[in-house]
Scaffold this motif. Structure first.
Motif, PDB file in Angstrom:
ATOM      1  N   VAL A   1       0.841  -1.200   0.000  1.00  0.00           N
ATOM      2  CA  VAL A   1       0.000   0.000   0.000  1.00  0.00           C
ATOM      3  C   VAL A   1       0.874   1.247   0.000  1.00  0.00           C
ATOM      4  CG1 VAL A   1      -1.768   1.297   1.253  1.00  0.00           C
ATOM      5  CG2 VAL A   1      -1.892  -1.203   1.147  1.00  0.00           C
ATOM      6  N   GLU A   2       1.917   1.240   0.808  1.00  0.00           N
ATOM      7  CA  GLU A   2       2.817   2.382   0.902  1.00  0.00           C
ATOM      8  C   GLU A   2       3.424   2.746  -0.451  1.00  0.00           C
ATOM      9  OE1 GLU A   2       5.607   5.280   2.026  1.00  0.00           O
ATOM     10  OE2 GLU A   2       3.786   4.595   3.009  1.00  0.00           O
ATOM     11  N   ARG A   3       3.724   1.741  -1.270  1.00  0.00           N
ATOM     12  CA  ARG A   3       4.359   1.981  -2.570  1.00  0.00           C
ATOM     13  C   ARG A   3       3.361   2.271  -3.689  1.00  0.00           C
ATOM     14  NH1 ARG A   3       9.667   0.835  -3.164  1.00  0.00           N
ATOM     15  NH2 ARG A   3      10.756  -0.158  -1.427  1.00  0.00           N
ATOM     16  N   HIS A   4       2.074   2.249  -3.389  1.00  0.00           N
ATOM     17  CA  HIS A   4       1.070   2.498  -4.422  1.00  0.00           C
ATOM     18  C   HIS A   4       1.305   3.888  -5.025  1.00  0.00           C
ATOM     19  CE1 HIS A   4      -2.761   3.072  -6.444  1.00  0.00           C
ATOM     20  NE2 HIS A   4      -3.043   1.786  -6.224  1.00  0.00           N
ATOM     21  N   PRO A   5       1.229   4.019  -6.350  1.00  0.00           N
ATOM     22  CA  PRO A   5       1.480   5.321  -6.994  1.00  0.00           C
ATOM     23  C   PRO A   5       0.619   6.458  -6.469  1.00  0.00           C
ATOM     24  CG  PRO A   5       1.414   3.582  -8.645  1.00  0.00           C
ATOM     25  CD  PRO A   5       1.001   2.949  -7.344  1.00  0.00           C
ATOM     26  N   VAL A   6      -0.622   6.148  -6.073  1.00  0.00           N
ATOM     27  CA  VAL A   6      -1.489   7.205  -5.552  1.00  0.00           C
ATOM     28  C   VAL A   6      -0.961   7.708  -4.206  1.00  0.00           C
ATOM     29  CG1 VAL A   6      -3.782   7.710  -4.608  1.00  0.00           C
ATOM     30  CG2 VAL A   6      -3.561   6.556  -6.812  1.00  0.00           C
ATOM     31  N   ILE A   7      -0.545   6.795  -3.334  1.00  0.00           N
ATOM     32  CA  ILE A   7       0.006   7.207  -2.042  1.00  0.00           C
ATOM     33  C   ILE A   7       1.281   8.027  -2.250  1.00  0.00           C
ATOM     34  CG2 ILE A   7       0.995   6.410   0.142  1.00  0.00           C
ATOM     35  CD1 ILE A   7      -2.022   6.028  -0.024  1.00  0.00           C
ATOM     36  N   GLN A   8       2.109   7.588  -3.176  1.00  0.00           N
ATOM     37  CA  GLN A   8       3.335   8.335  -3.453  1.00  0.00           C
ATOM     38  C   GLN A   8       3.044   9.721  -4.021  1.00  0.00           C
ATOM     39  OE1 GLN A   8       6.538   7.206  -2.591  1.00  0.00           O
ATOM     40  NE2 GLN A   8       5.194   5.783  -1.532  1.00  0.00           N
ATOM     41  N   ARG A   9       2.044   9.804  -4.899  1.00  0.00           N
ATOM     42  CA  ARG A   9       1.676  11.101  -5.462  1.00  0.00           C
ATOM     43  C   ARG A   9       1.064  12.009  -4.399  1.00  0.00           C
ATOM     44  NH1 ARG A   9       3.043  15.207  -8.463  1.00  0.00           N
ATOM     45  NH2 ARG A   9       1.284  16.346  -9.357  1.00  0.00           N
ATOM     46  N   VAL A  10       0.241  11.434  -3.532  1.00  0.00           N
ATOM     47  CA  VAL A  10      -0.355  12.206  -2.442  1.00  0.00           C
ATOM     48  C   VAL A  10       0.743  12.769  -1.539  1.00  0.00           C
ATOM     49  CG1 VAL A  10      -1.659  11.952  -0.285  1.00  0.00           C
ATOM     50  CG2 VAL A  10      -2.615  11.091  -2.432  1.00  0.00           C
ATOM     51  N   ARG A  11       1.733  11.954  -1.215  1.00  0.00           N
ATOM     52  CA  ARG A  11       2.822  12.413  -0.364  1.00  0.00           C
ATOM     53  C   ARG A  11       3.558  13.584  -1.021  1.00  0.00           C
ATOM     54  NH1 ARG A  11       7.867   8.694   1.581  1.00  0.00           N
ATOM     55  NH2 ARG A  11       8.427   8.962  -0.616  1.00  0.00           N
ATOM     56  N   SER A  12       3.774  13.479  -2.324  1.00  0.00           N
ATOM     57  CA  SER A  12       4.449  14.546  -3.060  1.00  0.00           C
ATOM     58  C   SER A  12       3.632  15.837  -3.036  1.00  0.00           C
ATOM     59  CB  SER A  12       4.699  14.097  -4.507  1.00  0.00           C
ATOM     60  OG  SER A  12       5.222  15.136  -5.282  1.00  0.00           O
ATOM     61  N   LEU A  13       2.347  15.745  -3.357  1.00  0.00           N
ATOM     62  CA  LEU A  13       1.479  16.924  -3.370  1.00  0.00           C
ATOM     63  C   LEU A  13       1.365  17.537  -1.985  1.00  0.00           C
ATOM     64  CD1 LEU A  13      -1.380  15.523  -5.628  1.00  0.00           C
ATOM     65  CD2 LEU A  13       0.085  17.475  -6.211  1.00  0.00           C
ATOM     66  N   TRP A  14       1.205  16.692  -0.997  1.00  0.00           N
ATOM     67  CA  TRP A  14       1.053  17.135   0.390  1.00  0.00           C
ATOM     68  C   TRP A  14       2.271  17.923   0.829  1.00  0.00           C
ATOM     69  CZ3 TRP A  14       3.694  15.589   4.899  1.00  0.00           C
ATOM     70  CH2 TRP A  14       3.049  15.823   6.113  1.00  0.00           C
ATOM     71  N   SER A  15       3.456  17.400   0.511  1.00  0.00           N
ATOM     72  CA  SER A  15       4.695  18.087   0.868  1.00  0.00           C
ATOM     73  C   SER A  15       4.813  19.422   0.145  1.00  0.00           C
ATOM     74  CB  SER A  15       5.898  17.203   0.542  1.00  0.00           C
ATOM     75  OG  SER A  15       7.100  17.840   0.893  1.00  0.00           O
ATOM     76  N   ARG A  16       4.465  19.445  -1.128  1.00  0.00           N
ATOM     77  CA  ARG A  16       4.543  20.684  -1.900  1.00  0.00           C
ATOM     78  C   ARG A  16       3.589  21.741  -1.348  1.00  0.00           C
ATOM     79  NH1 ARG A  16       5.677  20.017  -8.026  1.00  0.00           N
ATOM     80  NH2 ARG A  16       3.815  21.314  -8.207  1.00  0.00           N
ATOM     81  N   ILE A  17       2.365  21.338  -1.031  1.00  0.00           N
ATOM     82  CA  ILE A  17       1.392  22.299  -0.502  1.00  0.00           C
ATOM     83  C   ILE A  17       1.914  22.927   0.787  1.00  0.00           C
ATOM     84  CG2 ILE A  17      -0.899  22.502   0.552  1.00  0.00           C
ATOM     85  CD1 ILE A  17      -1.749  20.265  -1.513  1.00  0.00           C
ATOM     86  N   ILE A  18       2.489  22.098   1.664  1.00  0.00           N
ATOM     87  CA  ILE A  18       3.040  22.636   2.908  1.00  0.00           C
ATOM     88  C   ILE A  18       4.226  23.551   2.625  1.00  0.00           C
ATOM     89  CG2 ILE A  18       4.198  22.008   5.070  1.00  0.00           C
ATOM     90  CD1 ILE A  18       2.375  19.538   5.154  1.00  0.00           C
ATOM     91  N   ALA A  19       5.014  23.209   1.600  1.00  0.00           N
ATOM     92  CA  ALA A  19       6.139  24.077   1.219  1.00  0.00           C
ATOM     93  C   ALA A  19       5.639  25.428   0.739  1.00  0.00           C
ATOM     94  CB  ALA A  19       6.971  23.400   0.132  1.00  0.00           C
ATOM     95  N   TRP A  20       4.625  25.420  -0.134  1.00  0.00           N
ATOM     96  CA  TRP A  20       4.097  26.700  -0.649  1.00  0.00           C
ATOM     97  C   TRP A  20       3.458  27.494   0.497  1.00  0.00           C
ATOM     98  CZ3 TRP A  20       7.137  25.313  -3.849  1.00  0.00           C
ATOM     99  CH2 TRP A  20       6.975  24.362  -4.858  1.00  0.00           C
ATOM    100  N   GLN A  21       2.740  26.788   1.382  1.00  0.00           N
ATOM    101  CA  GLN A  21       2.137  27.458   2.535  1.00  0.00           C
ATOM    102  C   GLN A  21       3.221  28.101   3.396  1.00  0.00           C
ATOM    103  OE1 GLN A  21       1.047  25.320   6.324  1.00  0.00           O
ATOM    104  NE2 GLN A  21      -0.996  25.407   5.397  1.00  0.00           N
TER     105      GLN A  21
END
Length: 332
Positions: free
Chosen positions: A204-224
């Motif tokens: 589950v951890e390696r699922h592309p959706v989880i990986q993409r969510v982690r990427s987006l989540w990190s970026r949003i916090i960076a922009w914030q």
């Protein structure tokens, strides 16, 4: 718009995100705890810098990011938030080699290395984080946390140090990749596992959706973070790795136009994250756990924004804990 007229709440007001805005009921005790840690294990910092950290109300940051955790579980999470904040701030003037050295020692401690008499309090805090999480999270989870800490420090903070030293900015394309890591936030993604008593399987951890969510989540916090901390960064010339500054320098934009572009990038990432939350693939027996984790990931984004707006003086240029280069107290 002049830098002194800039107000982040005009762009990211409280409640901007579509997730709950809560605070952990243990917030008062968390405040007592963290001021204790500052006076016990961070004594290598000057008294002035320690007092600045106490005034930042970092316990409210932890309490807003992890509102659902019990006191037992929120304690190492809170300890990590304070630890990471000080680590990130005090690397402001560090070289790439210094960042690498601190990273290697911290990762070794997270992976189980014993402390030595030479290890300052900062590393004692890292060992306490490891041991407290070890009381209720599996060893494989702690390995993920350590590996992720290494990744973001090696490919984020370490890479960023070169740009700070030379006062140059990368292209926007490269910056987006580097900033996802240099915000050093990926480990917080896994702290939500601890908040909800969850450990996703490797599949589950390696699922592309989880990986993409982690990427987006990190970026949003960076922009914030870049938007909320911009006034502090405009007050000195040392900080160049901010999306607004990168946009200004790459495209010769006014502050107002750069903010418009930065918000567009932020909002596009946010829209994609929300769309993925609303249309999850089938994770089988882990479906409900993933939904719960989305609640925690989103609440963290919302809570962090609220903390910036109403709880802290952290990004006030006069109150920020700038490393004191005139003393030896900044040695990590």
């Amino acid at each position: 718009m002049k830098p002194e007229d800039y107000n982040p709440s005009n762009y990211l007001p409280q409640g901007y995100y579509p997730w709950p805005d809560k605070i952990n009921p243990n917030v008062e005790q968390m405040g007592i705890d963290y001021r204790n840690w500052i006076d016990t294990d961070y004594v290598y910092l000057s008294e002035n810098i320690r007092e600045r950290y106490k005034s930042m109300n970092l316990h409210k940051c932890s309490a807003r990011m992890y509102p659902y955790a019990s006191y037992e579980r929120v304690t190492p999470m809170h300890r990590y938030v304070v630890f990471h904040t000080i680590f990130d701030d005090q690397l402001e003037y560090s070289t790439e080699e210094e960042v690498s050295r601190y990273c290697d020692r911290l990762v070794a401690i997270f992976r189980g290395d014993s402390l030595t008499p030479e290890d300052p309090g900062y590393f004692i805090q890292a060992a306490k984080i490891r041991d407290e999480f070890g009381a209720f999270m599996p060893d494989e989870w702690m390995k993920r946390l350590a590996d992720t800490f290494y990744t973001v420090t090696r490919y984020g903070a370490q890479e960023e140090a070169t740009y700070k030293a030379t006062q140059t900015v990368p292209s926007l394309a490269l910056f987006k990749v580097l900033r996802e890591y240099s915000i050093v936030i990926f480990p917080y993604f896994y702290l939500v596992d601890a908040e909800f008593h969850t450990f996703l399987t490797e599949e589950v951890e390696r699922h592309p959706v989880i990986q993409r969510v982690r990427s987006l989540w990190s970026r949003i916090i960076a922009w914030q973070n870049d938007i909320q901390g911009l006034k502090k960064e405009l007050s000195k010339d040392t900080e160049v790795m901010n999306i607004v500054i990168v946009l200004q320098r790459n495209y010769n934009l006014s502050l107002e136009d750069a903010m418009t572009e930065a918000m567009k990038i932020h909002d596009d990432d946010l829209a994609e994250l929300v769309a993925l939350q609303e249309d999850l693939p089938d994770f089988g027996k882990y479906q409900e756990q993933v939904k719960q984790l989305f609640l925690g990931w989103g609440s963290l984004i919302q809570g962090l924004n609220t903390f910036y707006l109403i709880d802290t003086n952290r990004y006030d240029p006069e109150c920020f804990a700038w490393p004191d280069r005139e003393t030896e107290d900044t040695s990590l």
